[in-house]
Design a protein around this motif. Structure first.
Motif, mmCIF file in Angstrom:
data_model
loop_
_atom_site.group_PDB
_atom_site.id
_atom_site.type_symbol
_atom_site.label_atom_id
_atom_site.label_comp_id
_atom_site.label_asym_id
_atom_site.label_seq_id
_atom_site.Cartn_x
_atom_site.Cartn_y
_atom_site.Cartn_z
ATOM 1 N N SER A 18 0.598 -1.230 0.049
ATOM 2 C CA SER A 18 -0.164 -0.030 -0.006
ATOM 3 C C SER A 18 0.947 1.354 -0.066
ATOM 4 N N ARG A 19 0.213 2.253 -0.620
ATOM 5 C CA ARG A 19 1.126 3.584 -0.645
ATOM 6 C C ARG A 19 0.529 4.618 0.437
ATOM 7 N N LEU A 20 1.362 5.373 0.682
ATOM 8 C CA LEU A 20 0.823 6.294 1.669
ATOM 9 C C LEU A 20 0.008 7.379 0.886
ATOM 10 N N SER A 21 -1.104 7.823 1.300
ATOM 11 C CA SER A 21 -1.922 8.889 0.881
ATOM 12 C C SER A 21 -1.161 10.125 1.373
ATOM 13 N N ALA A 22 -1.805 11.310 0.604
ATOM 14 C CA ALA A 22 -1.073 12.506 1.071
ATOM 15 C C ALA A 22 -1.627 13.169 2.610
ATOM 16 N N ALA A 23 -2.719 12.514 3.055
ATOM 17 C CA ALA A 23 -3.008 12.750 4.334
ATOM 18 C C ALA A 23 -2.121 11.878 5.411
ATOM 19 N N GLU A 24 -1.814 10.503 4.782
ATOM 20 C CA GLU A 24 -1.187 9.973 5.516
ATOM 21 C C GLU A 24 0.282 10.441 5.738
ATOM 22 N N LYS A 25 0.726 10.763 4.702
ATOM 23 C CA LYS A 25 2.283 11.133 4.526
ATOM 24 C C LYS A 25 2.182 12.736 5.473
ATOM 25 N N LYS A 26 1.265 13.291 5.390
ATOM 26 C CA LYS A 26 1.323 14.494 6.268
ATOM 27 C C LYS A 26 1.358 14.122 8.135
ATOM 28 N N LEU A 27 0.337 13.149 8.127
ATOM 29 C CA LEU A 27 0.356 12.624 9.600
ATOM 30 C C LEU A 27 1.504 11.650 9.826
ATOM 31 N N GLY A 28 2.234 11.145 9.001
ATOM 32 C CA GLY A 28 3.454 10.305 9.152
ATOM 33 C C GLY A 28 3.099 8.949 9.580
ATOM 34 N N THR A 29 1.779 8.330 9.503
ATOM 35 C CA THR A 29 1.548 6.911 9.709
ATOM 36 C C THR A 29 0.403 6.347 8.915
ATOM 37 N N ARG A 30 0.142 5.454 8.930
ATOM 38 C CA ARG A 30 -0.788 4.749 7.790
ATOM 39 C C ARG A 30 -2.141 4.582 8.780
ATOM 40 N N THR A 31 -3.335 4.539 8.151
ATOM 41 C CA THR A 31 -4.520 4.344 8.472
ATOM 42 C C THR A 31 -5.315 3.397 7.963
ATOM 43 N N VAL A 32 -6.346 2.940 8.754
ATOM 44 C CA VAL A 32 -7.329 2.006 8.316
ATOM 45 C C VAL A 32 -8.553 2.789 8.282
ATOM 46 N N PRO A 33 -9.188 3.035 7.219
ATOM 47 C CA PRO A 33 -10.433 3.875 7.420
ATOM 48 C C PRO A 33 -11.612 2.989 7.682
ATOM 49 N N PHE A 34 -12.634 3.055 8.358
ATOM 50 C CA PHE A 34 -13.857 2.243 8.593
ATOM 51 C C PHE A 34 -14.782 3.103 9.017
ATOM 52 N N THR A 35 -15.710 2.384 8.795
ATOM 53 C CA THR A 35 -17.318 3.278 9.214
ATOM 54 C C THR A 35 -18.072 2.370 10.132
ATOM 55 N N VAL A 36 -18.705 2.866 11.393
ATOM 56 C CA VAL A 36 -19.382 2.447 12.385
ATOM 57 C C VAL A 36 -20.836 2.959 12.180
ATOM 58 N N THR A 37 -21.794 2.133 12.400
ATOM 59 C CA THR A 37 -23.144 2.695 12.602
ATOM 60 C C THR A 37 -23.601 2.100 14.124
ATOM 61 N N ILE A 38 -24.086 3.004 14.852
ATOM 62 C CA ILE A 38 -24.462 2.360 16.210
ATOM 63 C C ILE A 38 -25.718 3.164 16.759
ATOM 64 N N ASN A 39 -26.443 2.691 17.526
ATOM 65 C CA ASN A 39 -27.702 3.175 17.946
ATOM 66 C C ASN A 39 -27.701 3.472 19.461
ATOM 67 N N GLY A 40 -28.462 4.178 19.925
ATOM 68 C CA GLY A 40 -28.493 4.524 21.243
ATOM 69 C C GLY A 40 -29.067 5.664 21.795
ATOM 70 N N THR A 41 -29.147 6.042 23.009
ATOM 71 C CA THR A 41 -29.535 7.279 23.432
ATOM 72 C C THR A 41 -28.550 8.389 23.196
ATOM 73 N N LEU A 42 -29.048 9.519 23.350
ATOM 74 C CA LEU A 42 -28.053 10.815 22.939
ATOM 75 C C LEU A 42 -26.912 10.679 23.927
ATOM 76 N N SER A 43 -27.127 10.449 25.251
ATOM 77 C CA SER A 43 -25.933 10.455 26.257
ATOM 78 C C SER A 43 -25.033 9.353 26.085
ATOM 79 N N ALA A 44 -25.567 8.245 25.402
ATOM 80 C CA ALA A 44 -24.861 7.072 25.412
ATOM 81 C C ALA A 44 -23.865 7.259 24.000
ATOM 82 N N LEU A 45 -24.697 7.894 23.013
ATOM 83 C CA LEU A 45 -23.781 8.065 21.679
ATOM 84 C C LEU A 45 -22.731 9.205 22.271
ATOM 85 N N GLU A 46 -23.018 10.088 23.060
ATOM 86 C CA GLU A 46 -21.916 11.176 23.326
ATOM 87 C C GLU A 46 -20.908 10.396 24.067
ATOM 88 N N GLN A 47 -21.206 9.465 25.008
ATOM 89 C CA GLN A 47 -20.379 8.743 25.650
ATOM 90 C C GLN A 47 -19.346 7.957 24.787
#
Lengths: 246, 180
Positions: free
Chosen positions: A123-152
């Protein structure tokens, strides 16, 4: 012949003195000057080698003062925060752990990006990763809960090992009493370990107070996933001449 | 008479005094030169021997130190990995924003039951869609946003859309950058 003999006898002192002077001049140019240059060269080489030996002594003293056990433990802590590979297992376990602690329900989690199958070396480093200096694994999470639980959940995410970062999220507030749903785009961090130690006389990196503070901060963060990243082998950096040799 | 003759007459008879002085000077210079060459030769020789021996000893010492350092290569590798990894972790920690604070800002803008949706994009821009029961409530929301801007809890607020339905319900979309 008699004339020559008489001349030599008459000017014997001058001839001897001249011969000695010639010998001295020849000795200076043929022997003394080259020998002097050689000696100065040796002295310079000796000075350089002495400085190198001093550096090596300091490096050895520093290494002997370090505890291998402490280094392993600290490296293990930091590797649990930023592993050497993508470590999808620890990623999922960490998100599940955060969800469990904050009381939200994990509905969906998916790895995004094109680097899901490629090894880190491919894998090649993206521009953002080069700026950050490390590689990243992007992922998406969907969660349900109360507003306070989501905030937590969102509050807890940047404060656990393994290190995670929220890039974007969107909240939807339903009109009915259903729990609030949130989709979060996140990044996990990873970076392969170095494989080259460098030369024997290479300068030893120092662990500064700032580094120690980071290690302490990471130690205080809860480890929610299992430590799936193996510690590096006891000998790092040496590459076999024949990788297929036993 | 044999060829070997004994001549008691001084052989330098007739030689000029100047030539004699030149001969003497030449003799002195020759001996001084020879002595100097000898002395400098000794000094240079001694220096060479000293440098050679010291160089050999230092090479042995450097070789021994290199072997000892190679024996500690595991520690060196661990230290190298630790320093490099800690720097990476430090950058990762700095890049992670405390998004939890956004909820406090949102609750100060409007009550949670007023929100239809809230989204934060990659540039940290918060866009909220609110449904309000009256214009007065909308005015309160705008006032809250201005107040939070003055308190530097958010910046660059914008009202992206504002509409009123037939039943008087206000739909408003606002955006701002929360200060984290």
């Amino acid at each position: 012949m008699a004339t020559l003999t008489q001349t030599v006898r008459t000017h014997k002192d001058v001839l001897i003195s001249t011969a000695i002077l010639l010998f001295c001049i020849l000795a200076v140019f043929i022997a003394l000057i080259p020998a002097g240059r050689k000696t100065f060269g040796l002295l310079e080489e000796m000075r350089t080698l002495r400085d190198k030996a001093q550096l090596l002594t300091e490096k050895l003293t520093t290494l002997e003062a370090l505890s291998e056990e402490d280094l392993r433990n600290e490296l293990s802590t930091v590797l649990s925060a930023v592993p050497a590979d993508r470590a999808f297992a620890s990623l999922f376990e960490t998100v599940e752990g955060v969800a469990g602690r904050s009381g939200v329900t994990l509905v969906d989690m998916s790895i995004s990006g094109a680097a899901t199958l490629a090894t880190p070396s491919a894998s090649r480093l993206s521009a953002a990763e080069k700026k950050l200096g490390t590689r990243t694994v992007p992922f998406t999470v969907t969660i349900n809960g109360t507003l306070s639980a989501l905030e937590q959940f969102i509050t807890l995410v940047p404060n656990v090992r393994r290190l995670l970062r929220i890039r974007a999220f969107s909240l939807t507030f339903p009109k009915t009493e259903r729990p609030i749903s949130i989709t979060i785009e996140m990044d996990g961090f990873y970076e392969p370990l170095p494989t080259n130690l460098g030369a024997t006389n290479a300068i030893l990196p120092r662990l500064s107070e700032a580094h120690e503070a980071v290690v302490a901060r990471l130690s205080d963060m809860p480890l929610l996933g299992e430590r799936s990243t193996a510690l590096p082998p006891p000998f790092i950096g040496k590459v076999k001449e024949n990788p297929f040799a036993p | 008479m044999s060829l070997l003759q004994i001549n008691l007459i001084r052989r330098d008879v007739g030689r000029l005094a100047g030539l004699v002085r030149i001969e003497d000077t030449l003799r002195r210079i020759a001996w001084v030169g020879l002595l100097s060459v000898f002395v400098f030769g000794l000094i240079i020789g001694a220096g060479y021997i000293y440098a050679m021996r010291t160089l050999e000893a230092t090479e042995l010492r450097a070789g021994r130190l290199s072997r000892d350092i190679n024996a500690q290569s595991a520690k060196e590798g661990l230290l190298l990995s630790l320093v490099e990894r800690t720097a990476i972790a430090s950058r990762a920690l700095e890049s992670a924003k405390p998004w939890g604070k956004v909820f406090a800002v949102l609750s100060q803008v409007a009550p949670s039951d007023s929100y239809n949706s809230v989204s934060i994009d990659g540039s940290a821009l918060a866009t909220s869609t609110l449904e309000l029961s009256s214009v007065d409530e909308a005015v309160v929301v705008v006032t809250n946003i201005m107040s939070l801007t003055e308190d530097r809890l958010l910046r660059s607020p914008q009202i992206l859309s504002f509409s009123m339905r037939e039943n008087g319900i206000i739909q408003m979309t606002v955006s701002f950058h929360p200060v984290l």
